[in-house]
Design an enzyme around this catalytic site. Structure first.
Site, PDB file in Angstrom:
ATOM      1  N   LYS A 173       0.572  -1.146  -0.004  1.00  0.00           N
ATOM      2  CA  LYS A 173       0.055  -0.029  -0.017  1.00  0.00           C
ATOM      3  C   LYS A 173       0.772   1.181  -0.054  1.00  0.00           C
ATOM      4  CE  LYS A 173      -0.097  -0.156   5.093  1.00  0.00           C
ATOM      5  NZ  LYS A 173      -1.181  -0.397   6.036  1.00  0.00           N
ATOM      6  N   TYR A 216      14.429  31.888   6.502  1.00  0.00           N
ATOM      7  CA  TYR A 216      13.209  32.714   7.037  1.00  0.00           C
ATOM      8  C   TYR A 216      13.450  33.048   8.224  1.00  0.00           C
ATOM      9  CZ  TYR A 216      10.855  32.210   2.301  1.00  0.00           C
ATOM     10  OH  TYR A 216      10.459  32.448   1.016  1.00  0.00           O
TER      11      TYR A 216
END
Ligand SMILES: *Cc1c(COP(=O)(O)O)cnc(C)c1O
Length: 402
Positions: A40, A268
């Site tokens: 999966k 930042y």
């Protein structure tokens, strides 16, 4: 060096490591126990079609995925063998699509059984089903009475083959074994209750990776394993560890490198300031690529909560061991400042010989890396692709490495 000169990031997946992990898993299986390979979520990021094919070539003939779309993609890629859907189908169209593609269905409630009953009668197609019992995960499944109702309905339909019955464990890697043992006992009670009423289930299964390693007596007829094949142990307490290899290597090229003086701010909000003159390399991966993302679950207990708090504090002070690092020419270098959406900054010593275009390996969580990033399947240091038409052979199309 990879010859795809235009690619600035890619994932190398070592085929032999996957095979190795498969053999490690098989060495735990008791005689006659089948392996259901869980592929999966794009085989936990390794590429579902390719991993399934690698495993199929090694003799695995039973696979499992969560959703119909995943199963159809696998089937349409030419995968033979059984594919078990781990979630229920919710309408007739889905069931029709599934039975036409010979998928193995999970039935978690009576209304779902009714849909499968109807579709198989109308189309006269065969459907193999597994019944799901809930023993304490709280996700899908039935109790004894509901399971019995399903069996009574389904036995009247000759197009339906009840192949299996299963449950899923909530904490196979927890310190205490009580809950898991209790789930197992409940499951066996349901199975035995049904068997007493004449129903037979060729494949009874309950073990995932953690349960396989911690509770060998819970293998029953099959185990459902994903995490171990992809080279990791489940988080938590594992009593019997395997020797696993990590087949997954997310790589990228440095796209800029500059010398910056001591005291320069990085990123930042200026969360990092260089303590020495350094070279700052820019990598073309950021949180959009899965870098520095974590699964945000509530703490699993008081100890877990304290650990999380301690980590947060230490990370605030740039404690080196908790610092995210990338690998370059065999050494590790720290990612500095906030990770950008599609980039990040790496601090390297001022005197290191670094070039734009050089390869760096980045610790991206496998299941979070984008499916769109190119995956190269590597054998013995040579990269290749799985051949789409020919099922049996692994074809090395080109030698990507020099
Ligand atoms: C994901 C999953 C598995 C595989 O679990 P691993 O811990 O990765 O081995 C097995 N069964 C079900 C129902 C699952 O959802």
């Amino acid at each position: 060096m990879i010859a795809y000169g235009w690619a600035d990031k890619w994932i190398e997946i070592d085929v032999d490591d996957i095979r190795w992990n498969l053999e490690q898993v098989r060495s735990c299986l008791q005689e006659g126990v089948r392996l259901i390979a869980v592929v999966k979520a794009n085989a936990y990021g390794h590429g579902a079609q390719e991993v399934a094919r690698i495993l199929y070539q090694q003799g695995v003939d039973f696979f499992a995925v969560s959703y119909l779309k995943e199963a159809l993609d696998l089937r349409r890629s030419g995968l033979r063998g059984s594919i078990l859907l781990l979630t229920p189908l919710i309408n007739e169209d889905q069931v029709l699509e599934a039975v036409e593609n010979h998928l193995t269905l999970t039935i978690t409630s009576l209304p779902e059984a009714e849909i499968v009953d109807k579709v198989t009668r109308l189309t006269r197609r065969m459907a193999a089903v597994h019944l799901k019992v809930d023993t304490g995960l709280g996700r899908f499944g039935m109790n004894l009475e509901q399971t019995l109702q399903c069996c009574e309905l389904l036995k009247q339909n000759s197009h339906i083959y009840i192949e299996g019955i299963y449950t899923h464990m909530a904490e196979g890697a927890a310190r205490s074994t009580r809950y898991t043992q209790n789930q197992f006992n409940q499951f066996m009670k349901v199975v035995n209750g049904l068997m007493e009423r004449g129903y037979i289930f060729p494949i009874r299964h309950c073990a995932n990776s953690a349960v396989l390693l911690n509770y060998p007596h819970m293998q029953l007829d099959a185990v459902r394993v994903g995490t171990l094949i992809s080279g990791q142990h489940p988080a938590g307490k594992i009593r019997h560890r395997l020797e696993l290899r990590d087949p997954y290597h997310f790589k990228c090229r440095i796209i800029s490198v500059r010398h910056l003086p001591k005291g320069s701010y990085l990123g930042y909000n200026r969360t990092y300031r260089l303590k020495n003159p350094a070279q700052v390399a820019v990598l073309p991966v950021g949180y959009h690529d899965g870098l520095a993302l974590a699964v945000d679950n509530p703490p699993s207990g008081l100890i877990d909560l304290l650990k999380i708090l301690a980590k947060t504090v230490l990370r605030y002070f740039h404690f080196p061991r908790l610092q995210m690092k990338v690998a370059y020419k065999g050494h590790l270098y720290p990612v500095r400042g906030k990770v950008f959406m599609q980039m990040c900054l790496v601090e390297m010593p001022a005197d290191l010989e670094v070039q734009v275009g050089d390869e760096v390996e980045v610790p991206i969580r496998k299941t979070l890396a984008l499916g769109s990033v190119m995956r190269l399947y590597v054998r013995e240091g040579k990269a290749g692709k799985m051949d789409n038409d020919e099922y049996v052979s692994y074809v090395i199309e080109e030698d990507f490495h020099e």
